[in-house]
Design an enzyme around this catalytic site. Structure first.
Site, short mmCIF file in Angstrom:
data_model
loop_
_atom_site.label_atom_id
_atom_site.label_comp_id
_atom_site.label_asym_id
_atom_site.label_seq_id
_atom_site.Cartn_x
_atom_site.Cartn_y
_atom_site.Cartn_z
N ASP A 75 24.38 56.70 28.61
CA ASP A 75 24.77 57.92 29.35
C ASP A 75 25.18 59.05 28.41
OD1 ASP A 75 24.47 56.27 31.52
OD2 ASP A 75 26.51 56.58 32.31
N HIS A 103 21.93 62.21 34.72
CA HIS A 103 23.38 61.98 34.82
C HIS A 103 24.02 63.24 35.40
CE1 HIS A 103 26.87 59.60 34.05
NE2 HIS A 103 27.33 60.27 33.00
N HIS A 144 28.29 66.78 34.26
CA HIS A 144 29.24 65.66 34.27
C HIS A 144 30.49 65.96 35.11
CE1 HIS A 144 31.21 61.98 32.81
NE2 HIS A 144 29.99 61.63 32.38
N HIS A 189 26.75 54.40 25.85
CA HIS A 189 26.65 55.87 25.77
C HIS A 189 25.93 56.30 24.50
CE1 HIS A 189 29.92 55.40 28.70
NE2 HIS A 189 29.54 56.60 29.16
NI NI Z 1 28.99 59.81 31.77
#
Ligand code: NI
Length: 502
Positions: free
Chosen positions: A296, A346, A350, A440
């Site tokens: 991510d 995503h 965010h 990530h």
């Molecule tokens: Ni995230």
């Protein structure tokens, strides 16, 4: 004297004949004139007769007059003139006697009529103003006949009865005393409040006054679309629409006083939207198991390093990129796609999506998809909501924009920077067939992820796991709808987004 009166009454009876004629007393005729100018001798005849009658005397030769007051026998003179029967001439005295007698009768009649009228008036008066008795809650009460029962009850301070309340269509109290003022019974029979005001005091009856009843406000009614509800399965890593909502129709009431609404009747039941939440169980053929490694918050400067390792190991992964990061690293998203990995969204910046209103949420999803499309030429429908936060209303607001929301089964907690070994252990210790691993490639220092990744891939393979994309994992599971797997979901025609959950 008594005789004279009686005789006058007899004469009066004779004059009654005049009354009976309907023309009243006749006027005396003018004395007839003989041809020589002297009054006719017979005209003097009746006068002594009448005078004698007045005095109660008998006049010889005048019996005929007495026998019949209206006629006399013809005199010799009359006979000589060819007259056989002559009508009596009324002298003024005769008339006066007759008038006096009629006047007395009139007075008597008047008195009688007045008496009757007085009695009738008194009767009516009594009838209209008499008092009638009855009981109210077993107390003796009397009131003027014809008066209104409600006035008596009001005057009695409602006999302790408490008023009912006015309620909204949903049962909330609008007015503590807005219902019926009291409940009325007469001889045990309940009285309709609508007709209460018209009831007279009921003589001899047993009246009961008890507490009033609650009344519900008036309302308007309309038929409107009944939006579907939404049901969400919990616990699965792959969330998608397994059933789209369909609107029904319903009758809605709106309270005139409160403005409240109430779903009164469902005419056509809506079909709820259902969000499935599934964990994946790929069929393990030849003892092979599968996991999906996901990254991510990229792209970032760490992305190429991760892509290099995956290339070197010949493993595939899924990248959930932020739209806002694409501007800075457009080439990395392209490389993800070119090297056979899966590119997903995503969202743009965010944000915590449940807090966004509908338009902001949709913009957050759409703008990221545009950035990814611009960078790679691919249409991206799969998302992972930041923090995994995608609640029921997020689905209600944007289900038509995405194919699925992908959560995870194994959290490496790499963002805490626990060390490469801790990250590796988290994956290897937690791995199972169908597991989705969260790591990530952006959003901070990701050196530990880069450092851990080779050992993770080697360790998985050593344990019989092959790292694949999420799409591949869904395909291997075999129970996820084809359009969700391929990322080509389209909301069917005739379906409706649910109402937001309050
Ligand atoms: Ni995230």
């Amino acid at each position: 004297m008594r005789m004279g009166q009686r005789k006058r009454i007899e004469i009066g009876k004779a004059t009654d004949l005049h009354f009976g004629s309907g023309h009243g007393p006749r006027l005396p005729k003018k004395p007839e004139q003989k041809k020589d100018g002297s009054p006719s001798p017979h005209l003097t005849g009746p006068l002594p007769v009448l005078g004698a009658l007045h005095e109660g005397r008998h006049v010889p030769g005048q019996e005929g007059v007495n026998q019949h007051p209206t006629m006399r026998k013809a005199t010799a003179d009359d006979v000589a003139r060819g007259v056989k029967r002559v009508a009596p001439h009324r002298a003024p005295g005769y008339l006066m006697e007759s008038g006096l007698s009629g006047h007395a009768t009139k007075i008597a009649l008047g008195v009688a009529v007045a008496a009757v009228v007085a009695i009738a008036v008194a009767g009516c008066w009594w009838f209209l103003w008499r008092s009638v008795s009855f009981t109210v809650n077993d107390q003796e009460v009397s009131a003027r006949v014809g008066s209104r029962l409600v006035d008596v009850i009001k005057a009695g301070d409602y006999y302790g009865a408490k008023a009912g309340r006015l309620l909204s269509i949903n049962g909330n109290v609008i007015d503590e005393t807005g219902g019926t003022r009291f409940t009325l019974t007469i001889d045990g029979e309940e009285v309709d409040p609508a007709g209460e005001d018209r009831i007279d005091v009921p003589e001899g009856a047993k009246v009961g006054v008890t507490d009033g009843t609650d009344v519900t406000e008036d309302h308007t009614e309309e038929t409107v679309e009944a939006l579907p509800g939404v049901e969400m399965e919990r616990g699965g890593a792959i969330q998608y629409v397994s059933q789209w909502g369909k609107a029904g129709t319903k009758v809605v009431w709106t309270g005139k006083a409160s403005g409240e609404t109430l779903d009164h009747e469902m005419l056509e039941q809506p079909v709820n939207m259902v969000i499935a939440g599934r964990n994946l169980s790929p069929s393990a053929s030849n003892g092979k198991k599968y996991v999906a490694l996901t990254f991510d918050d990229g792209p970032s400067s760490y992305t190429p390093k991760i892509l290099d390792i995956l290339k070197e190991k010949g493993a595939k992964a899924t990248f959930f990129n932020l739209g806002a990061q694409e501007e800075a690293y457009p080439a990395y998203a392209k490389r993800v796609v070119d090297e056979g990995h899966e590119l997903a969204s995503h969202t743009n910046k965010h944000q915590y999506l449940p807090k966004l209103d509908r338009d902001s949420l949709r913009a957050e999803i759409s703008s990221a998809a545009e950035s990814l499309k611009k960078a790679t030429g691919e249409d991206v429908q799969m998302i992972r909501a930041p923090y995994g936060a995608f609640d029921v209303n997020s689905w209600v607001r944007s289900a038509d924009l995405i194919s699925c929301n992908v959560l995870w089964n194994i959290d490496t907690r790499d963002w805490e920077r626990p060390g490469a070994q801790a990250i590796t252990d988290a994956v290897l210790n937690g791995a199972y067939n169908g597991a989705i691993v969260l790591m990530h490639d952006g959003g901070g220092n990701r050196e530990q992820d880069v450092e851990a990744l080779p050992a993770i891939i080697d360790g998985l393979r050593a344990a019989g796991f092959e790292p694949v994309t999420v799409r591949e994992l869904m395909k291997l599971d075999g129970n996820i709808p084809e359009d969700v797997v391929s990322g080509t979901v389209k909301q069917p025609e005739g379906t409706t987004a649910p109402a937001e959950v309050q």
